[in-house]
Design an enzyme around this catalytic site. Structure first.
Site, mmCIF file in Angstrom:
data_model
loop_
_atom_site.group_PDB
_atom_site.id
_atom_site.type_symbol
_atom_site.label_atom_id
_atom_site.label_comp_id
_atom_site.label_asym_id
_atom_site.label_seq_id
_atom_site.Cartn_x
_atom_site.Cartn_y
_atom_site.Cartn_z
ATOM 1 N N ALA A 195 0.847 -1.189 0.000
ATOM 2 C CA ALA A 195 0.000 0.000 0.000
ATOM 3 C C ALA A 195 0.886 1.244 0.000
ATOM 4 O O ALA A 195 2.089 1.158 0.241
ATOM 5 C CB ALA A 195 -0.895 -0.014 1.234
ATOM 6 N N GLN A 231 1.329 3.581 2.113
ATOM 7 C CA GLN A 231 2.069 3.783 3.362
ATOM 8 C C GLN A 231 2.669 2.471 3.863
ATOM 9 O O GLN A 231 2.796 2.254 5.079
ATOM 10 C CB GLN A 231 1.177 4.421 4.430
ATOM 11 C CG GLN A 231 0.970 5.916 4.255
ATOM 12 C CD GLN A 231 2.289 6.694 4.280
ATOM 13 O OE1 GLN A 231 3.230 6.336 4.983
ATOM 14 N NE2 GLN A 231 2.354 7.753 3.499
ATOM 15 N N SER A 232 3.051 1.591 2.954
ATOM 16 C CA SER A 232 3.606 0.296 3.354
ATOM 17 C C SER A 232 4.933 0.438 4.107
ATOM 18 O O SER A 232 5.900 1.009 3.578
ATOM 19 C CB SER A 232 3.820 -0.560 2.106
ATOM 20 O OG SER A 232 4.618 -1.683 2.424
ATOM 21 N N ASN A 233 4.951 -0.087 5.326
ATOM 22 C CA ASN A 233 6.208 -0.138 6.077
ATOM 23 C C ASN A 233 7.152 -1.157 5.461
ATOM 24 O O ASN A 233 8.370 -0.982 5.461
ATOM 25 C CB ASN A 233 5.935 -0.536 7.532
ATOM 26 C CG ASN A 233 5.033 0.443 8.220
ATOM 27 O OD1 ASN A 233 5.360 1.627 8.320
ATOM 28 N ND2 ASN A 233 3.878 -0.022 8.697
ATOM 29 N N CYS A 290 7.448 -1.937 2.310
ATOM 30 C CA CYS A 290 8.114 -1.365 1.142
ATOM 31 C C CYS A 290 9.231 -0.409 1.559
ATOM 32 O O CYS A 290 10.316 -0.423 0.984
ATOM 33 C CB CYS A 290 7.101 -0.658 0.240
ATOM 34 S SG CYS A 290 6.016 -1.829 -0.626
#
Ligand SMILES: *Cc1c(COP(=O)(O)O)cnc(C)c1O
Length: 325
Positions: free
Chosen positions: A73, A75-77, A79
Site C-alpha cells: 500500500a 504507506q507500506s512499512n 516497502c
C-alpha cells in the site's frame, strides 16, 4: 534450530530492547505489560520487516540478484524497509504501490523516494498483481530480479520471526501471552514455528487488522499453511491446523488503515503514559485490542503480557489530519 540453517544478511540491530511498561500497567490496573521494541530494529526507522528481510535478502544475494521487487500500500512499512535494505546493499528496488501518485509524498512514501526506490503506481492492486509482468520485462533487459512477496510473508520470511522468539527467550522473563498486529502472516507463522521448536507454552495472539480480508477462517488457514510450508522447507516435524492459529478479529474497527476512536485512544495513551509512538495502521489496533482485553478482565494482575511493537512509526506523520480531528 531451523532459523540457523538459512543464509542471513545482517541489516538491523538485534536484540531489540525489551522492557516493562510500568506507567501503562498502573493506568490500566491490569496485568504486568511489557513491550518488545521492533520499532527500534535499527534500519531506517525500524519495524518488523527487517527481521524477514535479513533472510529474504540473504537468499537474494546468494542468488546474485541485482534488483529487488516488492509491493504494498502507499504507506507500506514493508516497502520502506525493503527500499532501505536495498539501498544499503547496493541493489535497485522496484516498488509496486497501490493507488495513484499523491500531490505530496509523506511518511513511508517520502522515505521510499529518499532511498532511491523506483515507484510504479498500480491503482486498485495493492498486493503485487503486476509483479510477473515486471519480472519478465526486467529479465528481458538482462537483469536478475528477486521478488519479495507481499509483506515479506513466505517460508523464508517466517524464519525472521522464528529467530525473534528465540531472541526474546534469551532476554527472559516468561510471558503468559504475546500480542501483536497480524496481517500478511509471517510474523505470526514464524512465532508459531519457534514456539513449537522451543516447546514454549506462551499464548500467541495475533490481532487482525485488515477488514478487506474479513473471512477469518480463510485467514487462519493461510497462516497455518504458511507455517506448514516453512516447517516442511526446513525439515521441522510440527504441523499446524487453522484452529491452532489464534487470530483475534474483534478489533478490526472501521477497517484497514482507518483511524477510529479505539486506535486514537491507544495512540494517545501510549504517547502520554510511556512516550512511545504507535502507528495508526497496525500497532494502534493491536494495542487497542490489548487495552480492551484488559478492561474486559481477561488477565489477572500477576500475569505477564508482552506487546510486540512491530513498528510503523513513519506512518504517524501521514495521519496528521486524522490524529487532530
Ligand atoms: C507488516 C506489519 C505488521 C504485520 O506483520 P505480518 O507479518 O505482515 O503479519 C504489523 N505491524 C507493522 C507496523 C507492520 O508494518
Amino acid at each position: 534450530m531451523i532459523w540457523q540453517q538459512a543464509p542471513r544478511q545482517a541489516l538491523g540491530i538485534f536484540p531489540t530492547p525489551l522492557h516493562p511498561l510500568d506507567n501503562l500497567t498502573a493506568r490500566l490496573a491490569g496485568p504486568q505489560i511489557y513491550i518488545k521494541r521492533d520499532d527500534l530494529s535499527g534500519l531506517a526507522l525500524g519495524g518488523n520487516k527487517v527481521r524477514k528481510l535479513e533472510f529474504l535478502l540473504g537468499e537474494a544475494l546468494q542468488q546474485h540478484a541485482d534488483c529487488i521487487i516488492t509491493a504494498g500500500a502507499i504507506q507500506s512499512n514493508h516497502c520502506r524497509q525493503t527500499a532501505a535494505a536495498a539501498a544499503k546493499l547496493n541493489l535497485l528496488c522496484y516498488l509496486l504501490l497501490g493507488g495513484e501518485a499523491p500531490p505530496l509524498a509523506q511518511g513511508n512514501l517520502l522515505l521510499d523516494q529518499l532511498f532511491g526506490a523506483k515507484i510504479i503506481w498500480s491503482g486498485e492492486q495493492r498486493k503485487g498483481e503486476g509483479i510477473e509482468a515486471l519480472v519478465a520485462s526486467l529479465r528481458e533487459q538482462g537483469k536478475r530480479p528477486y521478488v519479495i512477496p507481499y509483506g515479506g510473508s513466505d517460508p523464508l520470511g517466517c524464519l525472521g520471526f522464528a529467530a525473534a522468539l528465540a531472541e526474546l527467550q534469551q532476554q527472559g522473563p516468561v510471558f503468559d501471552e504475546i500480542i501483536f498486529a497480524s496481517s500478511s502472516g509471517a510474523t505470526q507463522a514464524g512465532l508459531m514455528l519457534a514456539k513449537a521448536a522451543l516447546k514454549l507454552d506462551t499464548q500467541l495472539r495475533g490481532i487482525h487488522i485488515d477488514k478487506a480480508n474479513h473471512q477469518p477462517q480463510h485467514f487462519t488457514k493461510s497462516i497455518a499453511e504458511l507455517a506448514n510450508a516453512a516447517a516442511e522447507r526446513f525439515a521441522l516435524a510440527t504441523r499446524f491446523s487453522a484452529e491452532q492459529v489464534c487470530l483475534d478479529d474483534d478489533y478490526l474497527g472501521e477497517g484497514y488503515a482507518i483511524l477510529g476512536e479505539a486506535e486514537r485512544e491507544a495512540m494517545h495513551l501510549l504517547a502520554t503514559s510511556e512516550a512511545i509512538l504507535l502507528d495508526p495502521v497496525y500497532t494502534a489496533k493491536a494495542m487497542a485490542g490489548l487495552i480492551a482485553r484488559v478492561r474486559q478482565g481477561h488477565y489477572s494482575p500477576q500475569q505477564r503480557i508482552l506487546f510486540w511493537h512491530t513498528g510503523g512509526t513513519p506512518a504517524v506523520f501521514a495521519y496528521a489530519q486524522a490524529l487532530q480531528s
